[in-house]
Design a protein around this motif. Sequence first.
Motif, short mmCIF file in Angstrom:
data_model
loop_
_atom_site.label_atom_id
_atom_site.label_comp_id
_atom_site.label_asym_id
_atom_site.label_seq_id
_atom_site.Cartn_x
_atom_site.Cartn_y
_atom_site.Cartn_z
N GLY A 43 -75.69 -12.13 45.14
CA GLY A 43 -75.70 -13.48 44.59
C GLY A 43 -76.87 -14.30 45.09
N THR A 45 -76.88 -17.06 46.85
CA THR A 45 -76.80 -17.62 48.21
C THR A 45 -77.09 -16.55 49.25
OG1 THR A 45 -75.04 -19.03 47.33
CG2 THR A 45 -75.39 -19.08 49.72
N ASP A 98 -71.31 -12.34 52.38
CA ASP A 98 -71.30 -12.38 50.91
C ASP A 98 -71.09 -13.82 50.44
OD1 ASP A 98 -71.31 -11.55 48.27
OD2 ASP A 98 -69.80 -9.99 48.57
N GLY A 99 -71.37 -14.06 49.19
CA GLY A 99 -71.13 -15.37 48.58
C GLY A 99 -69.72 -15.44 48.02
N ALA A 100 -69.40 -16.57 47.41
CA ALA A 100 -68.10 -16.72 46.72
C ALA A 100 -68.27 -17.73 45.60
CB ALA A 100 -67.02 -17.18 47.70
N ASP A 101 -67.42 -17.61 44.62
CA ASP A 101 -67.42 -18.61 43.53
C ASP A 101 -66.51 -19.78 43.87
OD1 ASP A 101 -69.20 -17.15 41.72
OD2 ASP A 101 -67.60 -15.66 41.82
N GLY A 112 -67.00 -12.53 41.93
CA GLY A 112 -67.28 -11.73 40.74
C GLY A 112 -68.13 -12.44 39.71
N ALA A 115 -70.69 -10.31 38.76
CA ALA A 115 -70.22 -9.02 38.20
C ALA A 115 -70.25 -7.88 39.22
CB ALA A 115 -71.03 -8.64 36.95
N GLU A 120 -68.23 -5.20 46.02
CA GLU A 120 -68.07 -6.22 47.07
C GLU A 120 -66.72 -6.06 47.77
OE1 GLU A 120 -70.77 -9.85 45.20
OE2 GLU A 120 -68.67 -9.71 44.66
N LYS A 138 -68.29 -24.95 46.19
CA LYS A 138 -67.38 -23.80 46.14
C LYS A 138 -66.02 -24.06 46.79
CE LYS A 138 -70.88 -21.42 44.48
NZ LYS A 138 -71.44 -20.21 45.03
#
Length: 248
Positions: A43, A45, A98-101, A112, A115, A120, A138
Motif C-alpha cells: 500500500g 503508507t 502493513d497498512g489498513a483501510d 484489502g 487487493a 497479507e 483510518k
Amino acid sequence: MKILNSLTILPIIMDKVEVLKQQAGIEACKFVKNGMKVGLGTGSTVKYTVIELGRRITEEGLEIVGVPTSLATEKLATKVGIPLVELSECTHLDIVIDGADEFDNNYNLIKGGGAALLREKIVAQESLSMIVVADERKMVGTLGAFPLPVEITPFSHQATIRQLSTLLDSRVNCRMAGDNPVVTDNGNYIADAHCGPKLSNPEALEVEILKIAGVVQVGLFNNMCDVVILASSTGVETKINPNGRLAE
Ligand code: 5RP
C-alpha cells in the motif's frame, strides 16, 4: 488578497495526507532490529516503511530479510535493496508492518483496498507481531464505512457475490479495472461489500463469510494487530493494543 480556487487547494490537501503516510511509515521502522525476519505489507503508507528499511540497510548496515505480501511490494523491496526470502523457508516472521483501510477501538482491521489481503493475512498469521501504519482517516468507531474486500474464486463469482450480498444484506460489487475484474496476485477476484459502518462484531462476521464456498479470504483482520502507528495533524502516536502481544 489572493483567492485560492479548488484546483490550487487540492494538491495542498493531498500533500498533507502524503506527509502523514510518510511519517507513519518511517516511525514503524523503530520496531525493526538486526536479524529480524520482516513481513512487508502493501500500500501507499507502508511503501514508506519499505523505502526507509532499504535506506537503513544501505546506510546503517541493518541486517534483515523481508517477505513481501504482493508482487508490487516485492518489486519495491528489491529496488531498495531488501534481501527477500520465501515465507515457506521461515518457521515464523518476527514482525509484519502493513497498512489498513480502517481500524476500530479493538484494533480489528479492514484490509484489502489494495487487493493484497490474502497474502497479507497469511504473512500476518505467520508473524509474532503486527504493526499497522495509518493516517487519521483510518481510525473508526465501527468498521464498515470502507467497503469490505473479499477475495473470491473467478469460478461462478456472480453466485458467490449473491451469497455475500444476502448474508451481509448489502450491495456487493465485483472490483473492476475498466471492463474486466481486478485479478489478484493469486489469480482471484475481489468482491467489495458496501455494508456501512455497522460491523460491530467482526469476529462473528469473519466466521460466517468464510463459510461461503467461493470465498477465499475476507479482509477482516481480527485480533492480529498489536500496534497502530497513527499519524495525524497533531503528531505521530504509537498506539499499543492493550490485549496485543506487545502490551507491557
Ligand atoms: C492492501 C491493503 C492496504 O494495506 C490498505 O489498503 C491500506 O493502503 P494505503 O496505505 O494505501 O491506504 O490492505 O491490500
